[in-house]
Design a protein around this motif. Structure first.
Motif, PDB file in Angstrom:
ATOM      1  N   MET A   1       0.826  -1.211   0.000  1.00  0.00           N
ATOM      2  CA  MET A   1       0.000   0.000   0.000  1.00  0.00           C
ATOM      3  C   MET A   1       0.858   1.258   0.000  1.00  0.00           C
ATOM      4  N   LEU A   2       1.963   1.236   0.757  1.00  0.00           N
ATOM      5  CA  LEU A   2       2.858   2.389   0.776  1.00  0.00           C
ATOM      6  C   LEU A   2       3.387   2.666  -0.632  1.00  0.00           C
ATOM      7  N   GLU A   3       3.782   1.600  -1.319  1.00  0.00           N
ATOM      8  CA  GLU A   3       4.271   1.761  -2.693  1.00  0.00           C
ATOM      9  C   GLU A   3       3.182   2.379  -3.578  1.00  0.00           C
ATOM     10  N   LYS A   4       1.950   1.906  -3.377  1.00  0.00           N
ATOM     11  CA  LYS A   4       0.819   2.409  -4.170  1.00  0.00           C
ATOM     12  C   LYS A   4       0.638   3.911  -4.034  1.00  0.00           C
ATOM     13  N   VAL A   5       0.884   4.439  -2.819  1.00  0.00           N
ATOM     14  CA  VAL A   5       0.691   5.874  -2.618  1.00  0.00           C
ATOM     15  C   VAL A   5       1.995   6.652  -2.820  1.00  0.00           C
ATOM     16  N   GLY A   6       2.998   5.965  -3.351  1.00  0.00           N
ATOM     17  CA  GLY A   6       4.222   6.666  -3.734  1.00  0.00           C
ATOM     18  C   GLY A   6       5.242   6.833  -2.627  1.00  0.00           C
ATOM     19  N   ILE A   7       5.202   5.937  -1.636  1.00  0.00           N
ATOM     20  CA  ILE A   7       6.226   5.965  -0.593  1.00  0.00           C
ATOM     21  C   ILE A   7       6.975   4.633  -0.665  1.00  0.00           C
ATOM     22  N   PRO A   8       8.310   4.645  -0.629  1.00  0.00           N
ATOM     23  CA  PRO A   8       9.045   3.382  -0.680  1.00  0.00           C
ATOM     24  C   PRO A   8       8.588   2.455   0.444  1.00  0.00           C
ATOM     25  N   GLY A   9       8.274   1.203   0.113  1.00  0.00           N
ATOM     26  CA  GLY A   9       7.779   0.248   1.101  1.00  0.00           C
ATOM     27  C   GLY A   9       8.745   0.033   2.240  1.00  0.00           C
ATOM     28  N   THR A  10      10.024   0.264   1.975  1.00  0.00           N
ATOM     29  CA  THR A  10      11.039   0.064   3.013  1.00  0.00           C
ATOM     30  C   THR A  10      10.882   1.058   4.168  1.00  0.00           C
ATOM     31  N   ARG A  11      10.092   2.083   3.964  1.00  0.00           N
ATOM     32  CA  ARG A  11       9.915   3.068   5.042  1.00  0.00           C
ATOM     33  C   ARG A  11       8.799   2.672   6.009  1.00  0.00           C
TER      34      ARG A  11
ATOM     35  N   VAL B   1      -2.211   8.223   5.366  1.00  0.00           N
ATOM     36  CA  VAL B   1      -3.620   8.150   5.748  1.00  0.00           C
ATOM     37  C   VAL B   1      -4.446   7.543   4.606  1.00  0.00           C
ATOM     38  N   ILE B   2      -4.131   7.938   3.393  1.00  0.00           N
ATOM     39  CA  ILE B   2      -4.840   7.391   2.235  1.00  0.00           C
ATOM     40  C   ILE B   2      -4.562   5.892   2.113  1.00  0.00           C
ATOM     41  N   ALA B   3      -3.315   5.495   2.368  1.00  0.00           N
ATOM     42  CA  ALA B   3      -2.962   4.074   2.308  1.00  0.00           C
ATOM     43  C   ALA B   3      -3.779   3.275   3.323  1.00  0.00           C
ATOM     44  N   ILE B   4      -3.934   3.832   4.532  1.00  0.00           N
ATOM     45  CA  ILE B   4      -4.734   3.150   5.560  1.00  0.00           C
ATOM     46  C   ILE B   4      -6.182   3.016   5.081  1.00  0.00           C
ATOM     47  N   ALA B   5      -6.707   4.122   4.536  1.00  0.00           N
ATOM     48  CA  ALA B   5      -8.109   4.127   4.120  1.00  0.00           C
ATOM     49  C   ALA B   5      -8.371   3.132   2.997  1.00  0.00           C
ATOM     50  N   LEU B   6      -7.382   2.940   2.123  1.00  0.00           N
ATOM     51  CA  LEU B   6      -7.610   2.075   0.963  1.00  0.00           C
ATOM     52  C   LEU B   6      -7.142   0.642   1.172  1.00  0.00           C
ATOM     53  N   ALA B   7      -6.533   0.364   2.335  1.00  0.00           N
ATOM     54  CA  ALA B   7      -5.903  -0.936   2.558  1.00  0.00           C
ATOM     55  C   ALA B   7      -6.864  -2.106   2.375  1.00  0.00           C
ATOM     56  N   CYS B   8      -8.136  -1.912   2.707  1.00  0.00           N
ATOM     57  CA  CYS B   8      -9.088  -3.017   2.601  1.00  0.00           C
ATOM     58  C   CYS B   8      -9.979  -2.905   1.371  1.00  0.00           C
ATOM     59  N   ASN B   9      -9.554  -2.141   0.372  1.00  0.00           N
ATOM     60  CA  ASN B   9     -10.369  -1.978  -0.826  1.00  0.00           C
ATOM     61  C   ASN B   9     -11.797  -1.548  -0.536  1.00  0.00           C
ATOM     62  N   PRO B  10     -11.993  -0.407   0.070  1.00  0.00           N
ATOM     63  CA  PRO B  10     -13.355   0.005   0.423  1.00  0.00           C
ATOM     64  C   PRO B  10     -14.164   0.295  -0.842  1.00  0.00           C
ATOM     65  N   THR B  11     -15.483   0.150  -0.739  1.00  0.00           N
ATOM     66  CA  THR B  11     -16.307   0.545  -1.875  1.00  0.00           C
ATOM     67  C   THR B  11     -16.684   2.019  -1.783  1.00  0.00           C
ATOM     68  N   LEU B  12     -16.641   2.558  -0.562  1.00  0.00           N
ATOM     69  CA  LEU B  12     -16.933   3.981  -0.396  1.00  0.00           C
ATOM     70  C   LEU B  12     -15.844   4.642   0.449  1.00  0.00           C
TER      71      LEU B  12
ATOM     72  N   MET C   1      -5.179  10.502  -5.531  1.00  0.00           N
ATOM     73  CA  MET C   1      -6.515  10.020  -5.175  1.00  0.00           C
ATOM     74  C   MET C   1      -7.313   9.672  -6.423  1.00  0.00           C
ATOM     75  N   ARG C   2      -7.168  10.506  -7.448  1.00  0.00           N
ATOM     76  CA  ARG C   2      -7.890  10.263  -8.693  1.00  0.00           C
ATOM     77  C   ARG C   2      -7.458   8.940  -9.324  1.00  0.00           C
ATOM     78  N   ASN C   3      -6.145   8.723  -9.354  1.00  0.00           N
ATOM     79  CA  ASN C   3      -5.642   7.480  -9.944  1.00  0.00           C
ATOM     80  C   ASN C   3      -6.087   6.248  -9.176  1.00  0.00           C
ATOM     81  N   LEU C   4      -5.991   6.322  -7.839  1.00  0.00           N
ATOM     82  CA  LEU C   4      -6.360   5.171  -7.029  1.00  0.00           C
ATOM     83  C   LEU C   4      -7.852   4.882  -7.131  1.00  0.00           C
TER      84      LEU C   4
END
Lengths: 323, 326
Positions: B139-149, B166-177, B199-202
């Motif tokens: 998820m960190l990689e998805k939001v543009g942060i190196p996963g190693t961090r 925060v966005i990574a946390i919110a999207l971690a479980c693939n929410p529908t809303l 946010m638009r891309n995700l």
């Protein structure tokens, strides 16, 4: 040529921190003509508020000159400084923090008059306070109210009345509308516009909101990490930005329109730390046009004609980085 | 991309705060719909009821003093208002998640960002610790942060990076809303542009529906499909983005547009709305906007305007547009 009210030359303000020397303002040059508004924009930490405070000597400059009406105010002693302060005032960002909660509105507005012993007659002073409240559009019934009884817009009006009390020539507006809702923000912006016409005021308008700055300013200076990267009149700034940072900054503003689609330049990364900044262009790490020289040599603010100044080695000749 | 089926339907929702100083009608008879993959902008000034609406959908309105007085919140065919706390806990952070305004206060300062993302995953999905950590890094990689961090703490990140976490946390479980409450207000414009872009891309990638709460009509123009403008607890105008920006109907909406300096044109003077937001415990009678409205009629102080469909899909709560016959 217009008369210059204020001129700032090579102004520097450094702070000693545990991690090293923080270059908050690092060699800033600009002037403001009488009756004009200079907008100072930039993102958090670029040094715009520090600049505003140093200009008023609320913070002592590390180096440079601040020429106000032909005199370098950095050379002033305490007595002279006191006199000078009547001419230069400030309106702060947060109308909740900048008013003393234990003073009534009339006391707040009267304070500058009391401190400077302007009136010997109490009634005269009350008359002046009333006049000021009227000027900024605060109802007389609120004379004895306290700040907590007011909403943000009215509080900011009190802050403005206080700044006007001594008939200053110059006011630093430090993010005066950032804490307000848009409908109130518009009221305050119009008020400041009216006051400027009425009293011939000169403003240094500091803000992070480019739409607001464009609306109020005659000329605009863009700051990045303690330096001015571009300075020009508002029109040419928005129509033809020359510095890569200005270009990216302007393209990032969300526009409340759907008929205009704009090309967006997305910057990589964040603003680097102003502590011990490296030699060379401050924008180097995020610039898509960077060349070798940008890392070695700090670009000076160059006159491009028509009162447009840009600090970039490749102004007018930007080519994508060849790395 | 758009589906005809609505993911979320809010019907006649009213939320009140009962305080010693009187009742605050924070949300009144709200009706909204969000389709799958759609983004709805919820716009209004301080105290309009935007955040209460968001908390209402999550059933997180602090009670007391807040209370959902009536109405339904139908999410994927089920009414959230009727659900028990334990049922809701399975939905929150899983199917519906939220991004708050201030990334500094919504992250735990003494927990690594990786653990904070893994926490949600472990709670809602049947995974072990190692898998959760792996998902966190992903998820960190998805939001543009190196996963190693993932072993870094929030204070080691800048404001924009924190909001990405925060966005990574919110999207971690693939929410529908996804409910985003002023997600970029605390950020600088260049960083705001990065975060909105992300946010638009995700949103596209996961086909997530979104409610974007903001006061910035510029942000709405950029990311939203539909917009609801709120004033003193009421949705006073509700339509798609195109119609709102080309033919706004409600006097308040028109006033909002007149209040923002437009960088594309060169107006010398703003046309602000006169007056102030009303006291929430003492909302004016009739239409709550009538004391500030340039087009107010006598009847506006007496009768509450009904939600009127002025053209298909364009709703306005204003007596100017109501058929006054009958």
């Amino acid at each position: 040529m217009q008369e210059r009210l204020l001129e700032v030359r090579n102004l520097k303000k450094h702070f000693n921190t545990k991690k090293g020397l923080l270059h908050a303002v690092d060699g800033v040059n600009f002037f403001i003509n009488k009756g004009e508004t200079l907008g100072l924009v930039g993102e958090s930490g670029c040094g715009k508020s520090t600049t505003g405070r140093v200009v008023l000597r609320l913070l002592e400059a590390t180096d440079g000159e601040i020429i106000f009406e032909g005199k370098d105010i950095l050379q002033f002693n305490k007595q002279q400084l006191r006199e000078m302060r009547k001419e230069m005032q400030i309106v702060f960002q947060d109308p909740f923090a900048s008013l003393n909660p234990r003073m009534s509105l009339s006391e707040i507005i009267a304070e500058p008059l009391v401190v400077n012993k302007v009136f010997s007659d109490k009634l005269e002073m009350q008359k002046r306070v009333k006049e000021l409240m009227d000027t900024v559009g605060i109802a007389e019934r609120l004379t004895n109210a306290y700040p907590h009884e007011l909403d943000g817009g009215r509080r900011q009006r009190i802050g403005i009345a206080r700044a006007l009390a001594l008939n200053p020539k110059f006011i630093v507006q430090d993010e005066p509308v950032s804490a307000l809702d848009v409908s109130i923000q518009a009221q305050i912006l119009n008020l400041m516009d009216d006051l400027q016409d009425e009293f011939g005021l000169t403003y240094l308008f500091i803000s992070h909101d480019l739409s607001v700055v464009k609306h109020v300013s005659d000329r605009i200076a863009v700051m990045y990490l303690g330096k001015i990267v571009e300075l020009s009149d508002y029109n040419s700034m928005f129509k033809n930005p020359l510095h890569p940072y200005t270009q990216a900054l302007l393209s990032a503003i969300p526009v409340p329109r759907i008929d205009i689609k704009r090309e967006r330049i997305l910057l990589e990364g964040d603003v680097p730390s102003p502590i011990n900044p490296p030699e060379g262009c401050r924008f180097y790490g995020r610039c898509q046009y960077r060349q070798e020289i940008c890392r070695q040599k700090t670009p000076e603010l160059r006159d491009m004609g028509n009162e447009k100044y840009v600090a970039c080695h490749f102004t007018g000749d930007l080519r994508p980085a060849s790395e | 991309m758009k589906d005809n089926k609505n993911l979320l339907e809010i019907k006649d929702l009213s939320i009140h705060y009962i305080t010693d100083d009187g009742t605050v009608r924070a949300v009144e008879e709200m009706n909204l719909e969000i389709g799958v993959g759609e983004t709805l902008g919820l716009v209004g000034e301080t105290g309009a009821g935007k955040t209460t609406t968001a908390l209402g959908i999550m059933n997180l309105v602090p009670n007391p003093p807040g209370k959902i007085i009536g109405g339904e919140i139908v999410f994927e065919g089920e009414d959230l208002v009727k659900k028990s706390q334990s049922e809701l806990r399975k939905i929150r952070g899983n199917k519906i998640s939220m991004i708050f305004q201030d990334p500094m206060t919504s992250l735990n300062p003494v927990m690594t960002v990786g653990d904070q993302i893994a926490e949600v995953v472990k709670l809602h999905q049947n995974v072990n610790a190692a898998e959760a950590t792996e998902r966190a890094m992903e998820m960190l990689e998805k939001v543009g942060i190196p996963g190693t961090r993932h072993k870094d703490f929030p204070h080691q990140f800048s404001g924009g990076m924190r909001q990405r976490v925060v966005i990574a946390i919110a999207l971690a479980c693939n929410p529908t809303l996804l409910i985003a409450d002023e997600p970029t207000t605390a950020l600088d414009v260049t960083i705001q542009a990065q975060v909105l872009d992300l946010m638009r891309n995700l949103k596209h990638e996961f086909n997530t529906s979104m409610i974007m709460i903001t006061h910035d009509l510029g942000v709405v123009a950029e990311v939203c499909d539909k917009v609801a403008i709120m004033y003193a607890g009421n949705v006073i105008e509700y339509t798609d983005v195109k119609r709102l920006y080309t033919s706004p109907k409600h006097p308040y909406t028109i006033g909002l547009f007149g209040s923002i300096p437009d960088i594309e044109s060169d107006e010398s003077r703003l046309k602000p709305i006169k007056g102030l937001m009303p006291d929430p415990t003492n909302i004016p009678s009739g239409c709550p906007f009538h004391p500030r409205c340039p087009k107010a009629m006598d009847i506006c102080s007496q009768r509450k305007p009904k939600n009127t469909e002025v053209e298909p899909g364009h709703f306005v709560k204003c007596l100017l547009f109501e058929n006054t016959e009958k």
